[in-house]
Write a protein that holds these residues in place. Structure first.
Motif, PDB file in Angstrom:
ATOM      1  N   LYS A 181       0.810  -1.218   0.000  1.00  0.00           N
ATOM      2  CA  LYS A 181       0.000   0.000   0.000  1.00  0.00           C
ATOM      3  C   LYS A 181       0.846   1.272   0.000  1.00  0.00           C
ATOM      4  O   LYS A 181       0.291   2.369  -0.021  1.00  0.00           O
ATOM      5  CB  LYS A 181      -0.967  -0.004   1.187  1.00  0.00           C
ATOM      6  CG  LYS A 181      -0.316   0.042   2.559  1.00  0.00           C
ATOM      7  CD  LYS A 181      -1.374  -0.001   3.660  1.00  0.00           C
ATOM      8  CE  LYS A 181      -0.744   0.080   5.042  1.00  0.00           C
ATOM      9  NZ  LYS A 181      -1.749   0.102   6.119  1.00  0.00           N
ATOM     10  N   HIS A 182       2.175   1.120   0.034  1.00  0.00           N
ATOM     11  CA  HIS A 182       3.040   2.297  -0.014  1.00  0.00           C
ATOM     12  C   HIS A 182       3.740   2.402  -1.372  1.00  0.00           C
ATOM     13  O   HIS A 182       3.787   1.447  -2.140  1.00  0.00           O
ATOM     14  CB  HIS A 182       4.082   2.228   1.109  1.00  0.00           C
ATOM     15  CG  HIS A 182       3.481   2.421   2.466  1.00  0.00           C
ATOM     16  ND1 HIS A 182       4.140   2.120   3.632  1.00  0.00           N
ATOM     17  CD2 HIS A 182       2.257   2.881   2.850  1.00  0.00           C
ATOM     18  CE1 HIS A 182       3.369   2.378   4.664  1.00  0.00           C
ATOM     19  NE2 HIS A 182       2.222   2.841   4.212  1.00  0.00           N
ATOM     20  N   ALA A 183       4.275   3.577  -1.655  1.00  0.00           N
ATOM     21  CA  ALA A 183       4.854   3.861  -2.975  1.00  0.00           C
ATOM     22  C   ALA A 183       6.052   2.962  -3.281  1.00  0.00           C
ATOM     23  O   ALA A 183       6.833   2.603  -2.398  1.00  0.00           O
ATOM     24  CB  ALA A 183       5.287   5.327  -3.037  1.00  0.00           C
ATOM     25  N   GLY A 184       6.164   2.596  -4.555  1.00  0.00           N
ATOM     26  CA  GLY A 184       7.333   1.875  -5.035  1.00  0.00           C
ATOM     27  C   GLY A 184       7.230   0.367  -4.989  1.00  0.00           C
ATOM     28  O   GLY A 184       7.873  -0.328  -5.765  1.00  0.00           O
ATOM     29  N   PHE A 185       6.448  -0.163  -4.066  1.00  0.00           N
ATOM     30  CA  PHE A 185       6.224  -1.603  -3.921  1.00  0.00           C
ATOM     31  C   PHE A 185       7.534  -2.400  -4.026  1.00  0.00           C
ATOM     32  O   PHE A 185       7.756  -3.168  -4.975  1.00  0.00           O
ATOM     33  CB  PHE A 185       5.222  -2.072  -4.978  1.00  0.00           C
ATOM     34  CG  PHE A 185       4.692  -3.467  -4.748  1.00  0.00           C
ATOM     35  CD1 PHE A 185       4.429  -3.928  -3.474  1.00  0.00           C
ATOM     36  CD2 PHE A 185       4.455  -4.317  -5.819  1.00  0.00           C
ATOM     37  CE1 PHE A 185       3.926  -5.204  -3.250  1.00  0.00           C
ATOM     38  CE2 PHE A 185       3.956  -5.596  -5.622  1.00  0.00           C
ATOM     39  CZ  PHE A 185       3.691  -6.031  -4.339  1.00  0.00           C
ATOM     40  N   PRO A 186       8.446  -2.258  -3.032  1.00  0.00           N
ATOM     41  CA  PRO A 186       9.736  -2.956  -3.087  1.00  0.00           C
ATOM     42  C   PRO A 186       9.612  -4.448  -2.764  1.00  0.00           C
ATOM     43  O   PRO A 186       9.980  -4.917  -1.681  1.00  0.00           O
ATOM     44  CB  PRO A 186      10.575  -2.214  -2.036  1.00  0.00           C
ATOM     45  CG  PRO A 186       9.560  -1.730  -1.048  1.00  0.00           C
ATOM     46  CD  PRO A 186       8.324  -1.418  -1.828  1.00  0.00           C
ATOM     47  N   VAL A 187       9.069  -5.178  -3.712  1.00  0.00           N
ATOM     48  CA  VAL A 187       8.848  -6.615  -3.553  1.00  0.00           C
ATOM     49  C   VAL A 187       9.287  -7.320  -4.830  1.00  0.00           C
ATOM     50  O   VAL A 187       8.953  -6.880  -5.935  1.00  0.00           O
ATOM     51  CB  VAL A 187       7.362  -6.929  -3.272  1.00  0.00           C
ATOM     52  CG1 VAL A 187       7.118  -8.429  -3.256  1.00  0.00           C
ATOM     53  CG2 VAL A 187       6.916  -6.297  -1.952  1.00  0.00           C
ATOM     54  N   PHE A 188      10.038  -8.406  -4.683  1.00  0.00           N
ATOM     55  CA  PHE A 188      10.381  -9.247  -5.831  1.00  0.00           C
ATOM     56  C   PHE A 188       9.388 -10.407  -5.878  1.00  0.00           C
ATOM     57  O   PHE A 188       9.432 -11.287  -5.005  1.00  0.00           O
ATOM     58  CB  PHE A 188      11.805  -9.785  -5.701  1.00  0.00           C
ATOM     59  CG  PHE A 188      12.873  -8.756  -5.907  1.00  0.00           C
ATOM     60  CD1 PHE A 188      13.210  -8.344  -7.192  1.00  0.00           C
ATOM     61  CD2 PHE A 188      13.537  -8.195  -4.829  1.00  0.00           C
ATOM     62  CE1 PHE A 188      14.198  -7.394  -7.392  1.00  0.00           C
ATOM     63  CE2 PHE A 188      14.526  -7.236  -5.011  1.00  0.00           C
ATOM     64  CZ  PHE A 188      14.853  -6.826  -6.303  1.00  0.00           C
ATOM     65  N   PRO A 189       8.490 -10.437  -6.870  1.00  0.00           N
ATOM     66  CA  PRO A 189       7.537 -11.547  -6.947  1.00  0.00           C
ATOM     67  C   PRO A 189       8.176 -12.786  -7.563  1.00  0.00           C
ATOM     68  O   PRO A 189       9.114 -12.698  -8.348  1.00  0.00           O
ATOM     69  CB  PRO A 189       6.432 -10.996  -7.857  1.00  0.00           C
ATOM     70  CG  PRO A 189       7.151 -10.034  -8.749  1.00  0.00           C
ATOM     71  CD  PRO A 189       8.265  -9.433  -7.921  1.00  0.00           C
ATOM     72  N   ALA A 190       7.649 -13.947  -7.201  1.00  0.00           N
ATOM     73  CA  ALA A 190       8.018 -15.223  -7.839  1.00  0.00           C
ATOM     74  C   ALA A 190       9.506 -15.532  -7.771  1.00  0.00           C
ATOM     75  O   ALA A 190      10.124 -15.941  -8.750  1.00  0.00           O
ATOM     76  CB  ALA A 190       7.545 -15.233  -9.291  1.00  0.00           C
ATOM     77  N   VAL A 191      10.096 -15.335  -6.589  1.00  0.00           N
ATOM     78  CA  VAL A 191      11.474 -15.782  -6.374  1.00  0.00           C
ATOM     79  C   VAL A 191      11.439 -17.293  -6.150  1.00  0.00           C
ATOM     80  O   VAL A 191      10.544 -17.819  -5.483  1.00  0.00           O
ATOM     81  CB  VAL A 191      12.072 -15.081  -5.133  1.00  0.00           C
ATOM     82  CG1 VAL A 191      13.454 -15.622  -4.816  1.00  0.00           C
ATOM     83  CG2 VAL A 191      12.118 -13.572  -5.356  1.00  0.00           C
ATOM     84  N   ASN A 192      12.381 -18.015  -6.708  1.00  0.00           N
ATOM     85  CA  ASN A 192      12.413 -19.470  -6.551  1.00  0.00           C
ATOM     86  C   ASN A 192      12.512 -19.858  -5.078  1.00  0.00           C
ATOM     87  O   ASN A 192      13.293 -19.282  -4.321  1.00  0.00           O
ATOM     88  CB  ASN A 192      13.585 -20.079  -7.321  1.00  0.00           C
ATOM     89  CG  ASN A 192      13.354 -20.052  -8.817  1.00  0.00           C
ATOM     90  OD1 ASN A 192      12.209 -20.101  -9.275  1.00  0.00           O
ATOM     91  ND2 ASN A 192      14.430 -19.989  -9.586  1.00  0.00           N
ATOM     92  N   SER A 193      11.700 -20.831  -4.690  1.00  0.00           N
ATOM     93  CA  SER A 193      11.702 -21.303  -3.310  1.00  0.00           C
ATOM     94  C   SER A 193      12.910 -22.197  -3.068  1.00  0.00           C
ATOM     95  O   SER A 193      13.113 -23.169  -3.791  1.00  0.00           O
ATOM     96  CB  SER A 193      10.408 -22.081  -3.038  1.00  0.00           C
ATOM     97  OG  SER A 193      10.393 -22.555  -1.714  1.00  0.00           O
ATOM     98  N   PRO A 194      13.746 -21.870  -2.068  1.00  0.00           N
ATOM     99  CA  PRO A 194      14.937 -22.695  -1.790  1.00  0.00           C
ATOM    100  C   PRO A 194      14.550 -24.052  -1.206  1.00  0.00           C
ATOM    101  O   PRO A 194      14.295 -24.187  -0.017  1.00  0.00           O
ATOM    102  CB  PRO A 194      15.724 -21.848  -0.779  1.00  0.00           C
ATOM    103  CG  PRO A 194      14.713 -20.965  -0.145  1.00  0.00           C
ATOM    104  CD  PRO A 194      13.648 -20.711  -1.160  1.00  0.00           C
ATOM    105  N   LYS A 195      14.503 -25.070  -2.054  1.00  0.00           N
ATOM    106  CA  LYS A 195      14.057 -26.391  -1.630  1.00  0.00           C
ATOM    107  C   LYS A 195      15.018 -27.046  -0.638  1.00  0.00           C
ATOM    108  O   LYS A 195      14.670 -28.023   0.024  1.00  0.00           O
ATOM    109  CB  LYS A 195      13.909 -27.310  -2.850  1.00  0.00           C
ATOM    110  CG  LYS A 195      12.974 -26.780  -3.937  1.00  0.00           C
ATOM    111  CD  LYS A 195      11.531 -26.727  -3.472  1.00  0.00           C
ATOM    112  CE  LYS A 195      10.618 -26.322  -4.624  1.00  0.00           C
ATOM    113  NZ  LYS A 195       9.203 -26.263  -4.222  1.00  0.00           N
TER     114      LYS A 195
END
Length: 344
Positions: A181-195
């Motif tokens: 909900k804040h500006a810039g949305f500092p999120v990396f989507p769909a990072v590989n899950s470390p199995k």
């Protein structure tokens, strides 16, 4: 009915009849988007036409991650609604007086509610649910009083369990909601899950939420899988039920001018025998016969007329659309001119 009570009644009615169901519809749109994509039937409007969507593997993960983020955000808003309604009942004030008071930090209210959840007494939960005070109410027999207390205590125990789950959900997902909900949305989507990490092996991928100025200092991961989405369905259902009960119960006490009410919903009916269930129904029926609906319930809410000054965007919409069409036509002509003069 005084002005404050009337305002609260209108707002609670509006929330129960309109806002809560519509919030549920918005959540279902997100869930349906994932289901339709997996079925190969998801369609979106692209460049003026409806087209079926199919991504490559990486884009599919990103698509599902951003839908997941939207689901979490909608659930977190429902959590905020639930806490504000509960806190207003605990404080014995209208919820609207909390959200409109500039001296009250709503975010802090929600944070402190969950921090102090274990300290919440049974009496406070009783107040939150607007339940009748068993000891100060005249019952036909002491057995009836015992049965009512048993019925309501079962609900309170289940309420405490649900709130504990909501606290864990809210605490875990607040970092993503805060960033979303804040500006810039500092999120990396769909990072590989470390199995290689045992606790991550059942997840397909993650969203990486950056929390500090140095992006590697503190990263919160939000995993994705089909089971994760199923859990959101369960949380959504439980949340809406809690909120509906709190709001509906308060409406009943206003409409019947009582300090408490008797619910018709049991959160664990298996703990009651058939005889107890039937007797409780008789007790409840008599209670409401003795506390009928008040005859001064308002019928219409006369809202003030719109102020044009507060609607500049909408009042100037025709001009905006005209300018936009003209600009698009001008762009198309320029593109045609450039393409026609290109030397291949």
């Amino acid at each position: 009915m005084d002005e404050i009570e009337e305002s609260e009644w209108y707002l609670l009615q509006n929330y129960r009849e309109r806002i809560l169901p519509l919030r549920g519809i918005l959540l279902n749109l997100d869930f349906t988007s994932i289901e339709k994509y997996d079925e190969g039937t998801l369609e979106l409007f692209i460049r003026g036409g409806k087209k079926k969507i199919k991504f490559n593997e990486e884009s599919e993960k990103q698509f599902k991650s951003i839908i997941q983020t939207d689901i979490i955000s909608k659930l977190m808003m429902l959590v905020e609604d639930a806490v504000i309604f509960m806190e207003s009942r605990r404080r014995n004030v209208s919820f609207y007086s909390i959200v409109t008071n500039s001296d009250i930090d709503v975010g802090l209210v929600i944070k402190e509610f969950f921090e102090n959840l274990e300290k919440l007494s049974t009496n406070e939960l009783w107040e939150i649910m607007s339940y009748v005070d068993v000891n100060s109410t005249n019952w036909e027999t002491s057995e009836d009083a015992r049965l009512v207390e048993k019925y309501l205590t079962i609900n309170i125990s289940e309420m405490r369990r649900l709130l504990s789950e909501l606290k864990e959900f809210s605490t875990t997902n607040h970092p993503l909601f805060k960033r979303f909900k804040h500006a810039g949305f500092p999120v990396f989507p769909a990072v590989n899950s470390p199995k290689s990490l045992d606790f991550m092996k059942n997840f397909d991928h993650c969203s990486a939420v950056l929390m500090k100025e140095n992006i590697l200092d503190d990263v919160v991961y939000v995993p994705y899988s089909d089971d994760v989405i199923k859990s959101y369905h369960i949380i959504a259902s439980g949340l809406q039920k809690i909120i509906h009960d709190i709001v509906n119960n308060r409406i009943i006490t206003i409409e019947r001018q009582t300090s408490g009410m008797l619910p018709n919903v049991s959160h664990d009916s298996e703990k009651l025998s058939v005889e107890e269930w039937n007797r409780y129904g008789e007790i409840r029926k008599k209670f409401y016969e003795q506390n009928p609906l008040r005859n001064d319930l308002p019928r219409t809410l006369n809202l003030p007329k719109p102020d044009k000054e507060n609607m500049k965007w909408y009042c100037g919409l025709d001009d905006f659309l005209t300018r936009s069409i003209q600009f698009k036509e001008s762009q198309n002509k320029e593109m045609y001119r450039l393409n026609a003069s290109t030397d291949y």
